[in-house]
Design an enzyme around this catalytic site. Structure first.
Site, PDB file in Angstrom:
ATOM      1  CG  HIS A  68      -1.402 -18.801   6.920  1.00 28.70           C
ATOM      2  ND1 HIS A  68      -2.365 -18.727   5.942  1.00 28.70           N
ATOM      3  CD2 HIS A  68      -1.389 -20.092   7.343  1.00 28.70           C
ATOM      4  CE1 HIS A  68      -2.919 -19.920   5.782  1.00 28.70           C
ATOM      5  NE2 HIS A  68      -2.354 -20.759   6.632  1.00 28.70           N
ATOM      6  CG  HIS A 225      -0.369 -24.691   3.893  1.00 25.28           C
ATOM      7  ND1 HIS A 225      -0.187 -23.337   3.735  1.00 25.28           N
ATOM      8  CD2 HIS A 225      -1.372 -24.837   4.792  1.00 25.28           C
ATOM      9  CE1 HIS A 225      -1.053 -22.686   4.480  1.00 25.28           C
ATOM     10  NE2 HIS A 225      -1.785 -23.577   5.134  1.00 25.28           N
ATOM     11  CG  ASP A 229      -1.059 -24.462   8.710  1.00 25.97           C
ATOM     12  OD1 ASP A 229      -1.051 -23.253   8.404  1.00 25.97           O
ATOM     13  OD2 ASP A 229      -1.894 -25.276   8.252  1.00 25.97           O
ATOM     14  CG  HIS A 252      -4.312 -25.467  12.977  1.00 25.76           C
ATOM     15  ND1 HIS A 252      -3.174 -24.775  12.665  1.00 25.76           N
ATOM     16  CD2 HIS A 252      -5.120 -25.373  11.897  1.00 25.76           C
ATOM     17  CE1 HIS A 252      -3.288 -24.274  11.437  1.00 25.76           C
ATOM     18  NE2 HIS A 252      -4.456 -24.633  10.956  1.00 25.76           N
TER      19      HIS A 252
END
Length: 293
Positions: A68, A225, A229, A252
């Protein structure tokens, strides 16, 4: 800034320091006011990608949940910054990048006396794992296209795409919060994760409703969101990208694998300098600070 680690539940303080040309984004880890490690925010230093992005050094010093903060820095076109941190995890704040954006905007950004350098993607690079894939394509700017698909009707299939700029990041992406399923809470706690998660920093998804009293901040906040990321994870390339990024059912791990695949193929990229227009206010400073767009 001060806050709590979302996984560790531990208190943490972070200071963003101005940095010289070609410093990049670096974490300066301290303990009892003593520097114990300096870790570049690059994909070579990634140590773990379980629920968050963790970087570290060979001595076992790690910093987690960096995505973030890196997203805020890259989203506002900050290329050089020393991130001083006194714990093993960046504070979760409100679960988005907005608190970091606000503080960076308050401090201001200064252009350094050197051309801005980019990693320019020259040919497609794609990584696929089952139904999930991520790819980078040649592009004159930085275009991000993210699609997610969850079996709950509260999320379902969502897709957003933006030509990224500081203004777009600030208004369309930065405020989107991290999210999790109430059904996963006990499992995460038993694994020593999500110890600092609560309704002030996480969108909690129940069986048939969002548990946060205020509801969602955006239509499609969940996929926004995931885009936040992705911007942070792609920052681990070490320089801003001239590319179009497409992610389907990623996260991720996949973001990191795409960056690794790109850098591993020397024919797929080059370093380029590109004229740019700054999007920042005047700040009267007497020391070098991070370069911005």
């Amino acid at each position: 800034m001060t806050g709590t680690g979302v996984h560790s539940g531990a208190p943490v303080s972070v200071i963003l320091h101005p940095a010289a040309i070609d410093t990049g984004l670096r974490f300066l880890v301290t303990k009892r006011n003593r520097i114990i490690a300096e870790i570049p925010a690059t994909v070579e230093h990634v140590k773990n990608l379980t629920l968050c992005t963790v970087i570290g050094n060979d001595d076992g010093v790690t910093v987690g949940t960096i995505e973030h903060l890196l997203s805020a820095l890259r989203g506002l076109a900050v290329d050089n910054c020393i991130i001083e941190i006194d714990s093993k995890e960046v504070p979760i704040m409100d679960g988005s990048a907005a608190p970091f954006v606000d503080l960076i905007d308050e401090a201001g950004i200064r252009e350094l006396q050197a051309p801005r350098r980019y990693i320019k993607v020259l040919k497609p690079v794609r990584v696929q794992e089952g139904e999930s894939y991520g790819e980078l394509l040649p592009h004159a700017g930085f275009h991000v296209d993210v699609e997610i698909d969850f079996p709950t009707p509260l999320i379902g299939n969502q897709r957003v795409a933006f030509e990224m700029s500081p203004g777009v990041f600030r208004h369309e992406i930065a405020k989107a919060r991290t999210f999790g399923f109430m059904s996963d809470v006990e499992r995460l706690w038993k694994a020593g994760l999500a110890l600092g998660a609560n309704l002030s920093n996480t969108v909690a998804i129940g069986d048939d409703k969002v548990m946060n009293p205020e509801g969602l901040r955006f239509p499609q906040e969940f996929v926004r969101h995931k885009m936040l990321d992705a911007v942070g994870d792609l920052a681990l390339a070490g320089k801003p990208l001239l590319a179009a990024f497409r992610s389907v059912k990623g996260g991720h791990r996949l973001n990191s694998l795409v960056v690794q695949a790109l850098l591993a193929d020397k024919d797929a990229w080059t370093v380029a300098t590109v004229p740019h227009v700054r999007e920042t206010k005047h700040v009267d400073m007497h020391f070098a600070v991070a370069a911005g767009e």
